[in-house]
Design a protein around this motif. Structure first.
Motif, mmCIF file in Angstrom:
data_model
loop_
_atom_site.group_PDB
_atom_site.id
_atom_site.type_symbol
_atom_site.label_atom_id
_atom_site.label_comp_id
_atom_site.label_asym_id
_atom_site.label_seq_id
_atom_site.Cartn_x
_atom_site.Cartn_y
_atom_site.Cartn_z
ATOM 1 N N VAL A 261 24.565 44.667 50.193
ATOM 2 C CA VAL A 261 23.269 44.208 49.715
ATOM 3 C C VAL A 261 23.482 43.150 48.648
ATOM 4 O O VAL A 261 24.499 43.133 47.958
ATOM 5 C CB VAL A 261 22.401 45.367 49.162
ATOM 6 C CG1 VAL A 261 22.071 46.368 50.258
ATOM 7 C CG2 VAL A 261 23.054 46.050 47.975
ATOM 8 N N GLY B 155 19.040 46.558 47.424
ATOM 9 C CA GLY B 155 18.944 45.106 47.480
ATOM 10 C C GLY B 155 18.657 44.617 48.882
ATOM 11 O O GLY B 155 18.435 45.409 49.801
ATOM 12 N N GLU B 156 18.687 43.305 49.030
ATOM 13 C CA GLU B 156 18.456 42.692 50.336
ATOM 14 C C GLU B 156 19.734 42.764 51.160
ATOM 15 O O GLU B 156 20.826 42.500 50.652
ATOM 16 C CB GLU B 156 18.051 41.228 50.175
ATOM 17 C CG GLU B 156 16.651 41.051 49.652
ATOM 18 C CD GLU B 156 16.202 39.606 49.737
ATOM 19 O OE1 GLU B 156 16.557 38.910 50.723
ATOM 20 O OE2 GLU B 156 15.509 39.179 48.815
ATOM 21 N N ASP C 135 22.871 38.845 55.269
ATOM 22 C CA ASP C 135 22.813 38.378 56.658
ATOM 23 C C ASP C 135 23.531 37.041 56.847
ATOM 24 O O ASP C 135 23.522 36.484 57.930
ATOM 25 C CB ASP C 135 21.362 38.293 57.152
ATOM 26 C CG ASP C 135 20.520 37.314 56.355
ATOM 27 O OD1 ASP C 135 21.041 36.660 55.435
ATOM 28 O OD2 ASP C 135 19.311 37.201 56.651
ATOM 29 N N ARG D 83 14.180 44.323 55.345
ATOM 30 C CA ARG D 83 15.377 43.573 54.967
ATOM 31 C C ARG D 83 16.092 44.166 53.756
ATOM 32 O O ARG D 83 16.933 43.515 53.162
ATOM 33 C CB ARG D 83 15.031 42.109 54.684
ATOM 34 C CG ARG D 83 14.511 41.361 55.889
ATOM 35 C CD ARG D 83 15.500 41.185 57.029
ATOM 36 N NE ARG D 83 16.791 40.733 56.556
ATOM 37 C CZ ARG D 83 17.956 41.135 57.059
ATOM 38 N NH1 ARG D 83 18.002 41.982 58.056
ATOM 39 N NH2 ARG D 83 19.082 40.686 56.580
ATOM 40 N N GLU D 84 15.753 45.388 53.355
ATOM 41 C CA GLU D 84 16.403 46.012 52.211
ATOM 42 C C GLU D 84 17.195 47.237 52.644
ATOM 43 O O GLU D 84 16.925 47.840 53.683
ATOM 44 C CB GLU D 84 15.379 46.427 51.155
ATOM 45 C CG GLU D 84 14.769 45.259 50.422
ATOM 46 C CD GLU D 84 13.904 45.678 49.258
ATOM 47 O OE1 GLU D 84 13.865 46.865 48.891
ATOM 48 O OE2 GLU D 84 13.241 44.792 48.696
#
Length: 118
Positions: free
Chosen positions: A103, A82-83, A86, A45-46
């Protein structure tokens, strides 16, 4: 998620490196997708994005600080990790073009960013 546009690299176009403040204590950094330079892959997820240093620091210098979330490239850009964003509402607003992603990083990871809206 509510986004407040702080500044971008291609003002006034929204589809280029841009910095947003969220309503949940974080920044969204929209930038160019980069491959991880580390020997191990990023967590699922990054992601990492490349943006102009001037987008992160209003008065960048050769001594602009690096943080766990930011690496300076030495050629006027920084890589921000970063993430992946979504959130459907945020993604609709960003309208990410091919070659870009966004991100999310906590404000605490980019404490030098001055959130002045431009």
């Amino acid at each position: 998620m509510h986004l407040t546009r702080l500044r971008g690299a291609c003002d006034p176009k929204p589809t280029c490196p841009t910095l947003y403040l969220t309503d949940r204590g974080s920044f969204i950094v929209q930038g160019y997708i980069v491959a991880s330079e580390s020997s191990s892959p990023l967590p699922e997820r990054e992601a990492e994005v490349e943006v102009p240093v001037t987008m992160l620091w209003t008065s960048p210098s050769a001594t602009s600080p690096e943080t766990p979330a930011v690496r300076l490239t030495g050629h006027g850009t920084a890589i921000v990790r970063g993430e992946l964003v979504d959130d459907a509402e945020a993604l609709a607003l960003l309208a990410l073009p091919a070659g870009e992603t966004a991100v999310e990083v906590p404000i605490s990871l980019l404490p030098e960013v001055v959130p002045n809206a431009h």
